[in-house]
Design a protein around this motif. Structure first.
Motif, PDB file in Angstrom:
ATOM      1  N   ASN A   5       0.956  -1.237  -0.001  1.00 63.22           N
ATOM      2  CA  ASN A   5      -0.017   0.098  -0.021  1.00 63.22           C
ATOM      3  C   ASN A   5       1.005   1.196  -0.129  1.00 63.22           C
ATOM      4  OD1 ASN A   5      -1.855   1.798   0.338  1.00 63.22           O
ATOM      5  ND2 ASN A   5      -2.418   1.347   2.401  1.00 63.22           N
ATOM      6  N   SER A   7      -0.155   4.274  -0.371  1.00 64.24           N
ATOM      7  CA  SER A   7      -0.958   5.395  -0.031  1.00 64.24           C
ATOM      8  C   SER A   7      -0.329   6.618   0.491  1.00 64.24           C
ATOM      9  CB  SER A   7      -2.391   5.297   0.615  1.00 64.24           C
ATOM     10  OG  SER A   7      -3.073   6.320   1.158  1.00 64.24           O
ATOM     11  N   SER A  11      -2.022   6.261   5.879  1.00 60.78           N
ATOM     12  CA  SER A  11      -0.945   5.302   5.195  1.00 60.78           C
ATOM     13  C   SER A  11      -0.874   4.095   6.052  1.00 60.78           C
ATOM     14  CB  SER A  11       0.497   6.310   4.976  1.00 60.78           C
ATOM     15  OG  SER A  11       0.912   6.530   6.549  1.00 60.78           O
ATOM     16  N   LYS A 193       0.375   9.808   8.560  1.00 61.03           N
ATOM     17  CA  LYS A 193       1.542   9.492   7.612  1.00 61.03           C
ATOM     18  C   LYS A 193       2.268   8.655   8.511  1.00 61.03           C
ATOM     19  CE  LYS A 193      -0.144  12.889   4.950  1.00 61.03           C
ATOM     20  NZ  LYS A 193      -0.901  12.723   3.424  1.00 61.03           N
ATOM     21  N   ASN A 294       7.626  11.020  -0.717  1.00 61.36           N
ATOM     22  CA  ASN A 294       6.521  10.855  -1.632  1.00 61.36           C
ATOM     23  C   ASN A 294       7.574  10.840  -2.704  1.00 61.36           C
ATOM     24  OD1 ASN A 294       5.300  12.911   0.522  1.00 61.36           O
ATOM     25  ND2 ASN A 294       4.011  11.118  -0.078  1.00 61.36           N
ATOM     26  N   SER A 318      -1.023  -1.135  -4.588  1.00 59.27           N
ATOM     27  CA  SER A 318      -2.036  -0.025  -4.737  1.00 59.27           C
ATOM     28  C   SER A 318      -1.844   1.065  -4.298  1.00 59.27           C
ATOM     29  CB  SER A 318      -3.250  -0.655  -3.642  1.00 59.27           C
ATOM     30  OG  SER A 318      -2.536  -0.406  -2.327  1.00 59.27           O
ATOM     31  N   ASN A 319      -2.605   2.179  -4.773  1.00 56.06           N
ATOM     32  CA  ASN A 319      -2.380   3.600  -4.554  1.00 56.06           C
ATOM     33  C   ASN A 319      -1.153   3.882  -5.014  1.00 56.06           C
ATOM     34  OD1 ASN A 319      -4.782   3.970  -2.854  1.00 56.06           O
ATOM     35  ND2 ASN A 319      -4.110   2.623  -1.699  1.00 56.06           N
ATOM     36  N   SER A 332       4.567   6.805  -1.987  1.00 55.69           N
ATOM     37  CA  SER A 332       4.595   7.297  -0.770  1.00 55.69           C
ATOM     38  C   SER A 332       5.121   5.857   0.170  1.00 55.69           C
ATOM     39  CB  SER A 332       3.234   7.605  -0.055  1.00 55.69           C
ATOM     40  OG  SER A 332       2.640   8.748  -0.860  1.00 55.69           O
TER      41      SER A 332
END
Length: 352
Positions: A5, A7, A11, A193, A294, A318-319, A332
């Motif tokens: 992930n 994201s 996060s 985060k 990021n 994902s993301n 990220s």
């Protein structure tokens, strides 16, 4: 299949933290009650809050001149809260460094309380660098900057020098590396985060800069009121603070911020090396300003974007779709992101 992930927030957090938090939802500290139904004034939760504050102070080496708060409303509320607490009511001025969406929004809120001076901006190239060589006026009440920009993939590697209170939105890189807190008037960060789940906002504020504006400040927005109430002027975000405490314990057990920073540098180096060496991808951020949190990148052949995203999905990634402001992709890689997940993304990139 393992999920990776990437994201930008909320996060991922360490699996150990998720497991302990899950247990507390069912039975907190053998009380027979769920964490989310106990009183925030109970001795059990007060102990959680005090431990969370103590761990922040220990891990970040917060000096005694500063106080730690866990508030609500996210960084977006801190945009105005920092301004209303520091900008003088009569002729107040504030300096802002514009590195993207979040600093722009912060400056917009500050205009409600005084004159805002944009001392530097990277808008001329869609925020793909951190401004340098600017001058900060000596008569401002605060200097505000966003330490890491989640959308454009930039990060301050050195902080502004000023005699005025330095205010930093560190939502996306707090606890990713050591910080000299003594240089700051206010540090604020949404938890979602590197710290915990959405709902809590960490604020570290230097106490002697408060109470000097000459304006009436609503109680919920007054740092002095929140300090006096120990973040409990109203019911605090109990679950978010508890999970943040668990994650702070985890960070300490890993060896602290120097160890965490080294791991973050290694993960980012892996990904940037692939971007730079793979002719199919490009990163337009100035190399000296690249974010360790990021990582943004583009396919040179944008007609293959959907194909790349499909390949990522098939691999459990994902993301990674980029923000609409820059397009392309964004990975990220906050503290809890393992190297194996970064490598899984790199493996897909190599196929392109």
């Amino acid at each position: 299949m393992k999920k990776h992930n990437f994201s930008a927030g909320p996060s991922i957090l360490p699996q150990e933290v998720f497991e302990k938090a899950s247990q507390a939802i069912l039975d907190f500290d053998n009380t027979g009650l769920s964490l989310i139904e106990i009183s925030h004034r109970s001795k059990e939760f007060v102990a959680v809050y005090n431990k969370a504050v103590a761990l922040v102070k220990e891990i970040l080496e917060v000096p005694s001149t500063h106080e730690v708060l866990f508030l609500q409303g996210g960084a977006s509320t801190q945009f105005l809260m920092s301004a209303i607490n520091l900008i003088k009511n009569d002729g107040g001025k504030a300096a802002y460094i514009n590195t993207g969406s979040w600093s722009t929004k912060a400056a917009k809120e500050a205009k409600n309380f005084g004159e805002v001076i944009e001392v530097a901006s990277s808008a001329d190239t869609n925020h793909n660098y951190i401004p340098k060589g600017y001058e900060i006026p000596t008569d401002v009440d605060l200097v505000h900057f966003t330490s890491n920009n989640t959308i454009f993939g930039t990060q301050f590697q050195a902080y502004p020098e000023t005699e005025a209170p330095l205010v930093a939105d560190m939502s996306s890189d707090i606890f990713s590396k050591p910080v000299d807190v003594s240089k700051f008037g206010i540090i604020y960060a949404g938890a979602q985060k590197n710290l915990g789940p959405a709902g809590a906002t960490l604020v570290i504020v230097k106490k002697d800069i408060l109470g000097n504006t000459g304006r009436a400040i609503p109680s919920m927005l007054d740092y002095q009121v929140q300090i006096k109430g120990e973040s409990m002027f109203n019911t605090p975000p109990v679950f978010a603070i508890y999970v943040s405490m668990l994650n702070l314990e985890y960070m300490k057990a890993q060896g602290g911020l120097k160890v965490i920073a080294k791991a973050n540098e290694e993960k980012a180096a892996m990904l940037y090396q692939e971007i730079d060496n793979n002719p199919s991808f490009v990163n337009h951020v100035a190399k000296e300003d690249r974010s360790l949190m990021n990582v943004v990148f583009l396919l040179n052949d944008t007609s293959r974007d959907a194909e790349f995203l499909d390949a990522c999905t098939a691999a459990g990634i994902s993301n990674v779709k980029g923000h609409r402001s820059v397009g392309g992709f964004r990975a990220s890689i906050y503290n809890a992101m393992p190297k194996e997940s970064v490598q899984a993304l790199i493996n897909i990139m190599k196929k392109f």
